[in-house]
Design a protein around this motif. Structure first.
Motif, PDB file in Angstrom:
ATOM      1  N   PHE A  83      -4.329  -4.256   1.461  1.00  0.00           N
ATOM      2  CA  PHE A  83      -3.579  -3.014   1.641  1.00  0.00           C
ATOM      3  C   PHE A  83      -2.137  -3.291   2.035  1.00  0.00           C
ATOM      4  CE2 PHE A  83      -2.000   0.326   4.492  1.00  0.00           C
ATOM      5  CZ  PHE A  83      -1.905   1.362   3.567  1.00  0.00           C
ATOM      6  N   PHE A  86      -0.252  -4.323  -1.003  1.00  0.00           N
ATOM      7  CA  PHE A  86       0.018  -3.138  -1.817  1.00  0.00           C
ATOM      8  C   PHE A  86       1.160  -2.318  -1.225  1.00  0.00           C
ATOM      9  CE2 PHE A  86      -0.852   1.468  -1.904  1.00  0.00           C
ATOM     10  CZ  PHE A  86      -0.554   1.720  -3.221  1.00  0.00           C
ATOM     11  N   SER A  87       1.080  -2.049   0.084  1.00  0.00           N
ATOM     12  CA  SER A  87       2.104  -1.192   0.688  1.00  0.00           C
ATOM     13  C   SER A  87       3.476  -1.861   0.687  1.00  0.00           C
ATOM     14  CB  SER A  87       1.700  -0.778   2.100  1.00  0.00           C
ATOM     15  OG  SER A  87       1.520  -1.897   2.920  1.00  0.00           O
ATOM     16  N   TRP A 114      -3.710   4.325  -1.899  1.00  0.00           N
ATOM     17  CA  TRP A 114      -4.642   3.194  -1.889  1.00  0.00           C
ATOM     18  C   TRP A 114      -6.069   3.656  -2.141  1.00  0.00           C
ATOM     19  CZ3 TRP A 114      -4.816  -1.854  -2.334  1.00  0.00           C
ATOM     20  CH2 TRP A 114      -5.892  -2.568  -1.848  1.00  0.00           C
ATOM     21  N   ARG A 115      -6.458   4.755  -1.490  1.00  0.00           N
ATOM     22  CA  ARG A 115      -7.825   5.272  -1.670  1.00  0.00           C
ATOM     23  C   ARG A 115      -8.067   5.766  -3.091  1.00  0.00           C
ATOM     24  NH1 ARG A 115      -6.761   6.890   3.558  1.00  0.00           N
ATOM     25  NH2 ARG A 115      -5.934   8.907   2.906  1.00  0.00           N
ATOM     26  N   MET A 117      -6.576   4.681  -5.820  1.00  0.00           N
ATOM     27  CA  MET A 117      -6.154   3.681  -6.798  1.00  0.00           C
ATOM     28  C   MET A 117      -7.304   3.270  -7.721  1.00  0.00           C
ATOM     29  SD  MET A 117      -4.696  -0.101  -6.057  1.00  0.00           S
ATOM     30  CE  MET A 117      -3.258   0.446  -5.203  1.00  0.00           C
ATOM     31  N   ARG A 122      -6.868  -2.431  -7.817  1.00  0.00           N
ATOM     32  CA  ARG A 122      -7.152  -2.806  -6.425  1.00  0.00           C
ATOM     33  C   ARG A 122      -7.724  -4.219  -6.362  1.00  0.00           C
ATOM     34  NH1 ARG A 122     -10.637   0.484  -1.951  1.00  0.00           N
ATOM     35  NH2 ARG A 122      -8.999   2.007  -2.235  1.00  0.00           N
ATOM     36  N   TYR A 125      -5.046  -6.855  -6.035  1.00  0.00           N
ATOM     37  CA  TYR A 125      -4.522  -7.024  -4.664  1.00  0.00           C
ATOM     38  C   TYR A 125      -5.539  -7.738  -3.777  1.00  0.00           C
ATOM     39  CZ  TYR A 125      -0.556  -3.984  -5.674  1.00  0.00           C
ATOM     40  OH  TYR A 125       0.596  -3.458  -6.186  1.00  0.00           O
TER      41      TYR A 125
END
Length: 156
Positions: A83, A86-87, A114-115, A117, A122, A125
């Motif tokens: 995460f 990603f962020s 994120w949830r 995606m 995902r 990542y």
């Protein structure tokens, strides 16, 4: 002859050589004004020098703060999670698209993205995070072996 003064009830444990029950003041001592029947009896607040050693008080929610475990200096830095990776890549785009959002609102937006995606994106990542964690574990193992061998200081 009766000595004038405050009347202090005489108790069985008040004779010389006897100890008061746990939490009670010794004979002849008045309880502290803040004492309202709590046990154990604490006649005074702790000395300021002792404050860092005492556990932190519980907050309004009843939670206590945990002390952060100190890591020895010079070790490898822990890897970022999937995460966080990603962020870090998407944060600037979200900021540019929503200039009025606060830091916490940007975090909420990133969590929502994120949830929602696509699982295939995902996985990319998550794979990068797993590779980074494996690298970290190898570096940490080598660093700990070097420390154990006495090579804590930089050789140059």
């Amino acid at each position: 002859f009766v000595f004038p003064g405050p009347a202090i009830p005489r108790a069985m444990w008040a004779f010389p050589g006897q100890q008061p029950p746990h939490g009670m003041p010794p004979y002849g001592m008045q309880p502290h004004p803040a004492y309202h029947g709590q046990f154990p009896y604490h006649p005074m607040p702790p000395h300021p020098a002792m404050a860092p050693q005492m556990p932190p008080d519980a907050g309004a929610g009843g939670k206590t703060r945990r002390r952060k475990k100190k890591q020895p200096a010079g070790g490898p830095k822990k890897p970022a999670t999937s995460f966080v990776l990603f962020s870090n890549t998407v944060r600037e785009e979200v900021k540019a698209a929503n200039p009025g959002l606060s830091f916490t609102d940007i975090g909420r937006k990133l969590g929502e993205m994120w949830r929602e995606m696509d699982p295939n994106v995902r996985k990319d990542y998550e794979k990068r995070a797993t590779d980074a964690k494996d690298r970290y574990m190898e570096e940490k193992k080598a660093w700990l072996a070097q420390r154990a061998a006495g090579g804590m200081y930089h050789e140059g």
